[in-house]
Design an enzyme around this catalytic site. Sequence first.
Site, short mmCIF file in Angstrom:
data_model
loop_
_atom_site.label_atom_id
_atom_site.label_comp_id
_atom_site.label_asym_id
_atom_site.label_seq_id
_atom_site.Cartn_x
_atom_site.Cartn_y
_atom_site.Cartn_z
N GLU A 101 69.78 64.26 70.67
CA GLU A 101 69.50 64.49 69.25
C GLU A 101 68.44 65.56 69.05
O GLU A 101 68.51 66.35 68.10
CB GLU A 101 69.07 63.18 68.58
CG GLU A 101 70.14 62.09 68.58
CD GLU A 101 71.47 62.56 68.03
OE1 GLU A 101 71.48 63.40 67.10
OE2 GLU A 101 72.52 62.10 68.53
N HIS A 104 69.93 68.88 69.02
CA HIS A 104 70.43 69.33 67.71
C HIS A 104 69.31 69.95 66.88
O HIS A 104 69.52 70.94 66.17
CB HIS A 104 71.05 68.15 66.95
CG HIS A 104 72.37 67.72 67.46
ND1 HIS A 104 73.41 68.61 67.70
CD2 HIS A 104 72.87 66.50 67.80
CE1 HIS A 104 74.47 67.96 68.15
NE2 HIS A 104 74.16 66.67 68.22
#
Length: 226
Positions: A101, A104
Amino acid sequence: MYWYYDPTFLLLIPALLLSLWASITVQTRFARYSQLKSRIGMTGAQLARFILDSAGLYNVRIESVPGTLTDHYDPRTKVVRLSSSTYSSDSIAALGVVAHEIGHAIQDAKRYVPLVVRNTIAPVAQFSSNLAWVFFIIGLITGAFGLAQFGILLFSIAVLFTIITLPVEFDASRRALQILEKNLLMPTDELKGVKAVLSAAAMTYVAAMLTAVLQLIRMILIARRD
């Protein structure tokens, strides 16, 4: 007879089987490596903050959200949301998901082109996916071929979104592994576990893309037949 038996549904069977396999695999691997504590000595939240600060992303916040594997990065609010299964966990599985994550967030900061494109079409893709079948079915029932074609066009946008999602997810996993290996010196045996979890997760996106593509082909075949 078409309304009672549609042979084109057989097209979806490979995608449905892949989706089932991917879902079971990611759950199984995450559960397995959630039992193994990482020697890095950080929880998911601590790891997230460390990587973000190391990348100069001090403005990106970290929040805890309920659920398992509900982790995601919100580019609109610059928030990394970690599930209750990863936020306070120091397991190999949790750290791998968290690093993904953060990948990202780094993509967003670097204006990674596939992510920019995906974020741009995301609202349209969601709208298109919801309405595509409405127009398509109404077109078939009324014989208005133009409406059916419009439904296919709308669904094509949703398919494009799933295709663009693949490089975004694979790149985030690549960044995660690179960070864990080079920046945090995660041991080789732990990296193997992270790769196992992230590769299984990646297959869920491959399955989603395949399902969407085959569904589009199915719609085209049905429209041509009618």
